[in-house]
Scaffold this active site. Structure first.
Site, short mmCIF file in Angstrom:
data_model
loop_
_atom_site.label_atom_id
_atom_site.label_comp_id
_atom_site.label_asym_id
_atom_site.label_seq_id
_atom_site.Cartn_x
_atom_site.Cartn_y
_atom_site.Cartn_z
N CYS A 39 0.84 -1.20 0.00
CA CYS A 39 0.00 0.00 0.00
C CYS A 39 0.87 1.26 0.00
O CYS A 39 1.95 1.28 0.60
CB CYS A 39 -0.91 -0.02 1.23
SG CYS A 39 -1.95 1.44 1.40
N SER A 41 0.63 3.92 1.63
CA SER A 41 0.91 4.53 2.95
C SER A 41 2.28 4.08 3.46
O SER A 41 3.00 4.86 4.08
CB SER A 41 -0.17 4.13 3.95
OG SER A 41 -1.42 4.62 3.54
N HIS A 44 4.81 6.19 1.88
CA HIS A 44 4.91 7.50 2.56
C HIS A 44 5.85 7.39 3.76
O HIS A 44 6.65 8.28 4.02
CB HIS A 44 3.54 7.96 3.08
CG HIS A 44 2.53 8.31 2.01
ND1 HIS A 44 2.84 9.01 0.89
CD2 HIS A 44 1.19 8.08 1.95
CE1 HIS A 44 1.74 9.18 0.15
NE2 HIS A 44 0.72 8.62 0.77
N HIS A 60 0.68 -3.29 6.51
CA HIS A 60 -0.53 -3.08 7.33
C HIS A 60 -1.78 -3.62 6.65
O HIS A 60 -2.88 -3.36 7.11
CB HIS A 60 -0.70 -1.58 7.64
CG HIS A 60 -0.98 -0.76 6.42
ND1 HIS A 60 0.02 -0.33 5.59
CD2 HIS A 60 -2.13 -0.34 5.87
CE1 HIS A 60 -0.52 0.35 4.59
NE2 HIS A 60 -1.82 0.34 4.72
N CYS A 167 -6.92 -3.13 3.93
CA CYS A 167 -6.79 -1.68 3.79
C CYS A 167 -7.48 -1.16 2.54
O CYS A 167 -8.51 -0.50 2.62
CB CYS A 167 -5.33 -1.22 3.81
SG CYS A 167 -5.20 0.59 3.72
N1 APR Z 1 -2.20 13.38 -10.55
C1 APR Z 1 -2.96 12.31 -10.90
N2 APR Z 1 -2.68 11.04 -10.50
C2 APR Z 1 -1.60 10.85 -9.74
C3 APR Z 1 -0.75 11.93 -9.34
C4 APR Z 1 -1.09 13.24 -9.79
N3 APR Z 1 -0.36 14.30 -9.48
N4 APR Z 1 0.23 11.42 -8.56
C5 APR Z 1 0.01 10.09 -8.45
N5 APR Z 1 -1.10 9.75 -9.17
C6 APR Z 1 -1.69 8.41 -9.29
C7 APR Z 1 -0.70 7.29 -9.58
O1 APR Z 1 -0.45 7.18 -10.97
C8 APR Z 1 -1.42 6.06 -9.02
O2 APR Z 1 -2.24 5.43 -9.99
O3 APR Z 1 -2.25 8.06 -8.02
C9 APR Z 1 -2.31 6.62 -7.92
C10 APR Z 1 -1.85 6.23 -6.52
O4 APR Z 1 -2.03 4.87 -6.41
P1 APR Z 1 -1.14 3.88 -5.51
O5 APR Z 1 0.28 4.28 -5.60
O6 APR Z 1 -1.56 2.48 -5.81
O7 APR Z 1 -1.59 4.30 -4.00
P2 APR Z 1 -2.75 3.68 -3.08
O8 APR Z 1 -2.17 2.54 -2.31
O9 APR Z 1 -3.99 3.52 -3.84
O10 APR Z 1 -2.91 4.87 -2.01
C11 APR Z 1 -3.40 6.14 -2.42
O11 APR Z 1 -4.52 6.62 -0.36
O12 APR Z 1 -4.61 5.46 1.63
C12 APR Z 1 -3.99 6.48 0.93
O13 APR Z 1 -1.76 6.57 1.86
C13 APR Z 1 -2.52 6.23 0.73
O14 APR Z 1 -2.11 8.48 0.10
C14 APR Z 1 -2.23 7.16 -0.40
C15 APR Z 1 -3.50 7.07 -1.25
ZN ZN Z 2 -3.08 1.10 3.30
#
Ligand code: APR
Ligand code: ZN
Ligand code: ZN
Length: 369
Positions: A39, A41, A44, A60, A167
């Site tokens: 995930c 997070s 981060h 997690h 999650c």
């Molecule tokens: N504009 C548009 N899309 C974006 C940008 C942006 N500036 N930056 C990142 N993305 C897209 C990525 O291409 C990706 O498809 O956002 C998506 C993020 O997905 P994941 O990396 O799979 O993250 P995910 O696990 O879904 O978590 C997303 O939710 O729970 C929270 O902490 C977690 O902040 C995180 C968010």
């Molecule tokens: Zn998560």
């Protein structure tokens, strides 16, 4: 001894090393992990954007089989299949009593202290104690968690799919179902189509939303987003203006609901801008604690939009996790195609690299039993 992925310091790779685990305390449960989702997070945390006590075993979002329970545990027994919950709510604080276990005071304390409830630490390595992470620490062959941090599931459900309900699925499902309460025919925009965003999209489809406008800076996400129910896709890498295309696709009004699922200033501000007057913008993405965003003050009364957040989908895990898995068994939520990549534990750093490259829906670490 068992193997686990330890983060020693921010901006370093995870170290897959041998660690030791104490037996579970009176109200704790020892779980043999079967699968753990990768995930954002955790990324981060690895980047230093979310401060947690280190060194810690990350992970997690997981599912496994109970191996042993403490003497006061009554809700689970060895052999039970469980999904881990990273909000081990206490059931007694103001928020738990108010029916909002997502805001549980004890769970926040556990998350910030890097221990289990009561300041317990059950993880050690050669250099001393290791911190627990979000009460789960499931990038590990075995983990000890609070009794309130496990939810028993139907043992016929594959644990690889069940792990994601720890999650991403619960967060996305709950944001639509509990926080926004989307109704049939509502228009929805989703910014960020990763593991969490795809679950916002598929739950919006389940709720009967139309249109469902998916937005992502990675054009490869279009196919996945549409598979999960998006009716339109906006490639955010092509323009800084995400608001105008959403207004154009919603009869010039703006969306009834928007969901920000990344955690960035520009996209949070855009999520607020793209909802109609009296519409609702829901921020799911977790931004670094120091980040501020800005909104026009006059717009609050004059446009009367609702701007809110959603933490773990505002869910009650003991109710929502079995409910989500039942929808999966009925074929109404797609968990099979959410997992696009499997890894072994020693490939965990590669799994994060591929998460950041955006080539995966959800990657899952699988443990051999
Ligand atoms: N504009 C548009 N899309 C974006 C940008 C942006 N500036 N930056 C990142 N993305 C897209 C990525 O291409 C990706 O498809 O956002 C998506 C993020 O997905 P994941 O990396 O799979 O993250 P995910 O696990 O879904 O978590 C997303 O939710 O729970 C929270 O902490 C977690 O902040 C995180 C968010
Ligand atoms: Zn998560
Ligand atoms: Zn509580």
């Amino acid at each position: 001894m068992m193997r686990a992925a330890v983060l020693v310091d921010a901006n370093e790779d995870l170290q897959v090393v041998e660690v030791t685990l104490d037996p579970p305390g009176p109200r704790e449960v020892l779980v043999q992990m079967a699968a753990a989702g990768v995930c954002h997070s955790d990324w981060h945390v690895m980047q230093g954007d979310l401060p947690v006590p280190l060194p810690a075993i990350l992970g997690h979002e997981g599912a496994g089989v109970v191996q042993a329970v403490g003497e006061e545990v009554s809700r689970v027994k060895p052999g039970d299949h469980v999904v881990l919950s990273w909000i081990p709510s206490c059931g007694q604080c103001f928020y738990c009593l108010k029916g909002r276990p997502d805001m549980c005071e004890q769970a926040f304390t556990v998350q910030l202290s890097g221990t289990l409830p009561g300041n317990a630490v059950r993880l050690h390595w050669d250099h001393g104690a290791l911190h627990h992470y979000l009460g789960t620490s499931c990038f590990a062959e075995l983990t000890v968690v609070p009794e309130t941090g496990v939810v028993v599931i139907d043992p016929t459900i594959p644990l690889r799919q069940a792990a994601l309900v720890g999650c991403a699925v619960t967060t996305g499902f709950g944001a639509v179902t509990h926080t926004a309460r989307v109704s049939p025919g509502d228009s929805v925009a989703v910014i960020g189509c990763g593991g969490v965003g795809l679950n916002v999209i598929q739950t919006a489809r389940l709720a009967g939303a139309d249109p469902i406008i998916a937005i992502d800076a990675n054009s490869q996400k279009e196919t996945l987003a549409k598979k999960f129910g998006a009716t339109h896709f906006i490639d955010a890498s092509q323009s800084d203006d995400l608001i105008t295309p959403v207004i154009d696709l919603t009869r010039g009004i703006g969306a009834d609901f928007s969901f920000e699922v990344i955690g960035r200033k520009e996209t949070i501000e855009a999520a607020y801008g793209m909802v109609r007057k009296a519409g609702t913008a829901v921020v799911i993405g977790v931004a670094p604690p120091h980040l501020d965003v800005s909104f026009n003050a006059f717009s609050f009364p004059s446009q009367s939009k609702i701007l809110t957040g959603s933490w773990y989908g505002q869910s009650v895990p003991a109710i929502d996790i079995p409910r989500i898995l039942s929808l999966y068994q009925q074929g109404r939520l797609n968990l099979d195609e959410l997992v696009t990549q499997s890894y072994r534990l020693n490939e965990v750093n590669q799994a994060f690299r591929e998460l950041i490259e955006g080539t995966v829906g959800r990657g899952v670490i699988e443990f051999s039993s």
